[in-house]
Design an enzyme around this catalytic site. Structure first.
Site, mmCIF file in Angstrom:
data_model
loop_
_atom_site.group_PDB
_atom_site.id
_atom_site.type_symbol
_atom_site.label_atom_id
_atom_site.label_comp_id
_atom_site.label_asym_id
_atom_site.label_seq_id
_atom_site.Cartn_x
_atom_site.Cartn_y
_atom_site.Cartn_z
ATOM 1 N N HIS A 75 37.428 41.671 45.185
ATOM 2 C CA HIS A 75 36.301 42.240 45.926
ATOM 3 C C HIS A 75 35.376 41.100 46.335
ATOM 4 O O HIS A 75 34.697 40.511 45.505
ATOM 5 C CB HIS A 75 35.544 43.259 45.065
ATOM 6 C CG HIS A 75 34.329 43.799 45.758
ATOM 7 N ND1 HIS A 75 34.424 44.580 46.879
ATOM 8 C CD2 HIS A 75 33.004 43.654 45.508
ATOM 9 C CE1 HIS A 75 33.203 44.900 47.294
ATOM 10 N NE2 HIS A 75 32.320 44.343 46.490
ATOM 11 N N ASP A 77 32.322 39.967 48.341
ATOM 12 C CA ASP A 77 31.102 40.350 49.058
ATOM 13 C C ASP A 77 30.811 39.386 50.197
ATOM 14 O O ASP A 77 30.796 38.174 50.006
ATOM 15 C CB ASP A 77 29.906 40.364 48.095
ATOM 16 C CG ASP A 77 29.975 41.530 47.147
ATOM 17 O OD1 ASP A 77 30.123 42.671 47.622
ATOM 18 O OD2 ASP A 77 29.894 41.308 45.915
ATOM 19 N N ASP A 199 32.734 49.489 46.394
ATOM 20 C CA ASP A 199 31.456 49.061 45.811
ATOM 21 C C ASP A 199 30.204 49.731 46.365
ATOM 22 O O ASP A 199 29.199 49.782 45.665
ATOM 23 C CB ASP A 199 31.324 47.530 45.929
ATOM 24 C CG ASP A 199 30.262 46.956 45.003
ATOM 25 O OD1 ASP A 199 29.953 47.620 43.988
ATOM 26 O OD2 ASP A 199 29.737 45.864 45.281
ATOM 27 N N HIS A 449 27.448 45.745 52.306
ATOM 28 C CA HIS A 449 26.682 46.560 51.352
ATOM 29 C C HIS A 449 25.708 45.758 50.490
ATOM 30 O O HIS A 449 25.047 46.348 49.633
ATOM 31 C CB HIS A 449 27.621 47.419 50.496
ATOM 32 C CG HIS A 449 28.656 46.641 49.736
ATOM 33 N ND1 HIS A 449 29.894 46.367 50.258
ATOM 34 C CD2 HIS A 449 28.626 46.079 48.512
ATOM 35 C CE1 HIS A 449 30.599 45.671 49.372
ATOM 36 N NE2 HIS A 449 29.842 45.477 48.303
HETATM 37 ZN ZN LIG Z 1 30.252 44.369 46.627
#
Ligand SMILES: [Zn+2]
Length: 1003
Positions: A75, A77, A199, A449
């Site tokens: 994951h 970001d 997420d 996000h």
């Molecule tokens: Zn995230």
């Protein structure tokens, strides 16, 4: 050729080939297009002799057994604790150890070592950066992995967007950009089948609707309210069919949705990344600490436990987490062993089968079991992970960034339109080389996000803003080139980005200048302009030379106070402008009288009312607050007061309140907010253009209540900050409207700026809520509007950015404006949300607008839909100094005709040299407007004034599939679902194929 739009709240994308503007020899161009076959080249690569990607590449499962799908994933970001570029390179590992380039290097290497291994990749912003740096050999190797389904893209947008604070148009753009890169690079095998939002902090129904219309077969996420999850685990309802629109005919907006078992982490004890401490599988009996039996036993125990809370004999395990797989050997070596040893137990009677898998392979198995699934009709907001931990603060966190992101979307849409309308000269013209790409990428990253959500570290927020500003600078060159080309004037064009605080050096000093108003909407707009000036009288003429009424008023004290030396205008010049659809109009302004500034002319006492021909607003003489609002057309009046309050953020000092308010979480330590002032000092301005009541509540809170002569909306322009923290109390500031409307515990908020959902106090439609936070647990995201209503009256507030809000008392609507907090809320960001800047070292000052309208409920959408559009896609105002050359074209429209009111021109964007992407949407929800919630017909051929269409092809929403090739897995809903009536009279879009000018129009 006629395209019918039958669906309320539907939107479609079209790609159409165009003939360039006349000066580019259209006929030659046309022939070239036709003969070279450009027209025939599909933008979506159709399945070819494709290998074994997609569903065909899945490993076999064992029907009689419990099949455990291991999904190796990372994951990544797109900015959070570090900037997106720092994450890519692995810079600033002192903040967080994370380097995406190494992850992709390492994963590819490990995939090649064993063809059984699988990996999914999600964030195209990172993959794109990595891909550009690879050799041809490496690119071919990766293509091979993708073609064989060993490396699979899921979600595939530029980022994994936030769902609470994003606007649908920006989400569609960022998805389109990521999916296009994958399509261009990998073709059919690069198209993700599954949406993957593991997420984001709560999930919006509009996102599910968009994913369905983008052709996804299913959707998986990790976060939902803990009470909801517990109930779903017991009921085995962690997988469902989300019916994500009340307007689209099922299954258009139906999306199979699954909740992942551990958020997106591996089961406890099975994390084999370099960032984890779990024991590796030690499988040499001759060495110390042989643990295969122990590992297998623990794994089987976990798998059996997980199977109890899911419906089928397939379960999924996410084997990875934040920025994992930088040294992928650790993961894969142990996963290989895990699979081998667990499956070996089958010879001893074990009925558990473990396999490398992907979300789409898991989804395919769920589809094959042919079950019925529970239906979901609402959304997944608000998200709480514990009784006092509601993630409702981020709906408002970083209000300045949220506004900057929203206005950047408006800039981007204008930039893209002008790129099409200007043709090649827009990108290389008298003002140099401009582009829309830079802003497209900056906006796409800003949807992440931890970007527009406001949950990133301060230096990362600064980086997002810097990227947006840089993108806009690139667009400005493009816009100047196009406006120069369309108008025939190459006078330097000036942009004033601080008009909201009355700063614009040109208008402050010039005696003669022109104002160009570009309108990105497909219908004409009338818009109030407010320019900082130092003269006391001006003459203004419109594009036809007609005089325009104008007024000069003094700059308010509140505005003067926030400028901090960035402008010295003493007055503001006000006038109303009109701009044609997808076009501009030019106004000439000349100074008539310089002299001293006009004396401030506030009336000594407040009038009891201000009004125009549509609205009347009264004020309480004693308090200076609003007291009523009337719609003069419909003859309705409500009692209405408005004031500012703050909640005291929990700070963890009280032993009972361990959870603090922070970037994510809103936790007031009392349910009663503190009033900032019971009364407002006011002064009033009234003239032929505007009536203003300027309210002053405290040194850090002021407001202008403003009624323009031609407006059906009352503007409340609030200015809040620097929020004082000298008392060591974190503050969450709200504006609260209290009305006589009998709202019965119900209010309404939009989802990502589109369909509206009903919210009921202390209630969730899908489970019996135990409310533990009377304020924070009743907050919802407001992207563009919220309203309360009863049988007679609807009070609607249109916002200029995403905010959080609630209706705590009947008749009341509160919206959080600004937050300043002194503690971190322990969700990872590691900083208190305490924004300062060089200009505002003592705390940010934030200014914004709420637009209020009062209507009968059946007519309210007719006002708030176009109003919200005008806020989202606001006119772009540019200036040129001095006199314009007489040959200058003062007015232009890119449309031949205005679009019907129900149709919104969502996208006009250059796709490639000869192709333009067009998106039209029906913007009314089913049943919300008697007049406009009806099918409408648009004549595409006669849409544009400067472009000739050679052909049209209809695409899915994200423009990575031809509409007629879009087939999705079908899912069956459980019958007997109560209360689900879909009243939409819609049908599937029916297109007509016609032949004109010897060329085919394929719709
Ligand atoms: Zn995230």
């Amino acid at each position: 050729m006629i395209g019918k739009i039958h669906k309320q709240m539907s939107h479609d994308s079209w790609l159409f080939s165009k003939m360039a503007t006349p000066e580019y020899t259209p006929f030659v161009f046309l022939l070239l297009l036709f003969q070279s076959g450009v027209w025939g080249v599909p933008v979506c690569q159709t399945p070819q002799e494709s290998p074994t990607c997609g569903y065909k590449s899945c490993h076999a499962t064992k029907p009689g057994m419990l099949n455990v799908h291991l999904v190796p994933h990372t994951h990544d970001d797109v900015g959070w604790l570090k900037t997106v570029d720092q994450y890519f390179y692995g810079d600033r590992n002192d903040i967080q150890h994370a380097g995406v380039q190494y992850i992709l290097d390492s994963v590819v290497d490990q995939l090649l070592k064993n063809p059984d291994r699988r990996f999914i990749y999600v964030e195209t912003a990172f993959f794109y950066r990595w891909w550009k740096q690879q050799t041809d050999d490496m690119q071919n190797t990766v293509k091979q992995l993708v073609n064989e389904g060993r490396l699979e893209f899921v979600n595939g947008g530029w980022c994994m967007s936030d769902e609470a604070t994003t606007h649908y148009s920006a989400v569609i753009d960022q998805m389109t950009m990521g999916l296009r890169f994958l399509n261009d690079t990998f073709g059919h095998c690069g198209r993700p089948r599954v949406a993957w939002h593991i997420d984001p902090f709560g999930h919006a129904r509009e996102h599910a609707s968009m994913f369905a219309q983008m052709g996804y077969d299913g959707f998986f996420f990790g976060r939902l309210d803990y009470q909801d999850r517990n109930r779903r685990m017991v009921a085995r309802e962690q997988e469902m069919l989300w019916r994500a629109s009340e307007s689209l005919t099922p299954p258009m907006a139906d999306l199979f949705t699954g909740i992942l078992p551990n958020g997106y982490n591996p089961p406890e004890g099975f994390c084999w990344d370099q960032s984890c401490d779990d024991p590796p599988i030690r499988d040499d009996p001759d060495l110390e600490d042989y643990n295969v039996d122990d590992v297998v036993t623990r794994f089987l125990h976990i798998a059996h436990g997980q199977a109890l809370v899911y419906k089928t004999n397939h379960i999924i395990m996410t084997m990875g987490s934040d920025f994992q797989y930088e040294n992928a050997n650790l993961w894969y070596k142990n996963l290989d062993k895990l699979i081998r040893y667990v499956n070996q137990m089958q010879s001893n009677g074990s009925e558990v089968n473990v396999l490398y898998s992907t979300p789409s392979c898991y989804l395919q198995e769920l589809h094959r079991v042919n079950l019925t699934w529970p239906l979901k009709g609402d959304d997944f907001f608000p998200y709480a992970d514990s009784a006092h931990d509601f993630w409702t603060g981020y709906f408002t966190s970083r209000p300045a960034l949220k506004r900057y992101e929203r206005i950047s979307n408006s800039y981007l849409q204008t930039c893209k339109q002008l790129e099409v309308l200007g043709g090649p000269i827009s990108r290389k013209g008298p003002f140099g080389a401009g582009d829309s790409e830079t802003l497209k990428k900056a906006m796409a990253v800003a949807q992440h996000h931890d970007a527009v959500s406001g949950t990133e570290k301060q230096h990362v927020a600064n980086d997002y803003a810097r990227k947006l500003a840089n993108g806009w600078a690139h667009c400005q060159v493009l816009v100047s080139n196009t406006l120069s080309s369309l108008s025939g004037s190459s006078a330097p064009r000036v942009y004033c980005e601080h008009l909201n605080i009355s700063v614009c050096p040109l208008t402050e000093t010039s005696k003669k200048f022109s104002v160009n108003v570009y309108n990105p909407l497909a219908r004409p707009v009338s818009w109030p302009v407010r320019l900082p000036v130092n003269g006391t009288a001006y003459s203004i003429s419109d594009a036809k030379g007609k005089a325009v009424d104008s007024q000069v008023v003094p700059v308010s004290q509140a505005t003067a106070a926030v400028r901090r030396g960035r402008g010295y205008a003493v007055n503001e010049l006000l006038f109303q402008v009109q701009a044609p659809p997808l076009g501009y109009s030019t106004y000439s302004v000349s100074l008539l009288q310089n002299g001293p500034p006009s004396p401030p002319s506030p009336l000594p006492r407040a009038p009891t009312a201000v009004q125009n021909k549509f609205l009347r607003v009264t004020f309480d003489r004693e308090t200076g607050l609003l007291s009523s609002l009337s719609n003069l057309e419909t003859q309705q009046t409500v009692k209405l007061s408005q004031n500012f309050y703050w909640y005291n953020a929990s700070d963890g000092n009280n032993s009972e309140s361990i959870q603090m308010s922070g970037a994510y979480i809103f936790r007031p330590n009392t349910s009663t907010p503190f009033i900032i002032s019971k009364t407002a000092k006011i002064e009033t301005l009234q003239n032929s253009v505007v009536q203003e009541v300027r309210q002053w509540f405290s040194p850090w809170v002021s407001q202008v209540v403003r009624l323009y002569t031609d407006s059906r909306a009352l503007e409340l322009e609030w200015t809040v900050g620097p929020v004082p923290i000298g008392d060591d109390l974190g503050k969450e500031v709200i504006s609260r409207l209290d009305s006589s409307i009998n709202s019965s515990g119900v209010f309404y908020t939009d989802s990502n700026g589109r369909e509206v959902l009903q919210r009921r106090k202390d209630y969730r439609p899908t489970w019996n809520l135990r409310q533990s936070e009377p304020i924070a647990g009743n907050y919802y995201p407001i992207n563009s509007r919220a309203y309360i209503k009863d049988d007679k009256d609807q009070l609607t507030v249109v916002t200029d950015r995403s905010q959080g809000g609630g209706s705590i008392q009947d008749g009341s609507l509160e919206i959080m404006l600004h937050r300043r907090l002194l503690y971190d809320d322990v969700r990872g960001v590691g900083e208190p949300l305490n924004e300062t800047s060089d200009i505002y070292p003592e705390g940010l000052v934030v200014r914004g607008r709420h637009l209020l309208s009062l209507s009968p409920p059946a007519m309210a959408a007719d006002t708030h839909r176009p109003l919200a559009q005008e806020v989202v896609l606001q006119p772009l105002i540019t200036f040129t100094d001095g006199e314009l050359h007489p040959s200058t074209r003062l007015e232009f429209s890119g449309l031949q005709a205005v679009l019907p009111p129900a149709v919104h021109l969502l996208t006009v964007s250059q796709w490639d040299q000869d192709t333009v992407l067009l998106r039209l949407e029906h913007q009314y929800q089913a049943s919300e407007s008697k007049e406009h919630s009806q099918p409408v017909t648009v004549n595409l051929q006669k849409l544009f004034s400067t472009l000739d269409m050679l052909g049209v092809s209809e695409m899915n929403l994200s423009a990575n599939q031809w509409k007629d090739e879009m087939t999705r897995l079908d899912w069956k809903a459980e019958s007997g679902e109560k209360g689900r009536h879909y009243k939409c009279p819609c049908q599937i879009t029916n297109h007509t194929v016609t032949q004109t000018l010897g060329l085919y129009f394929v719709i």
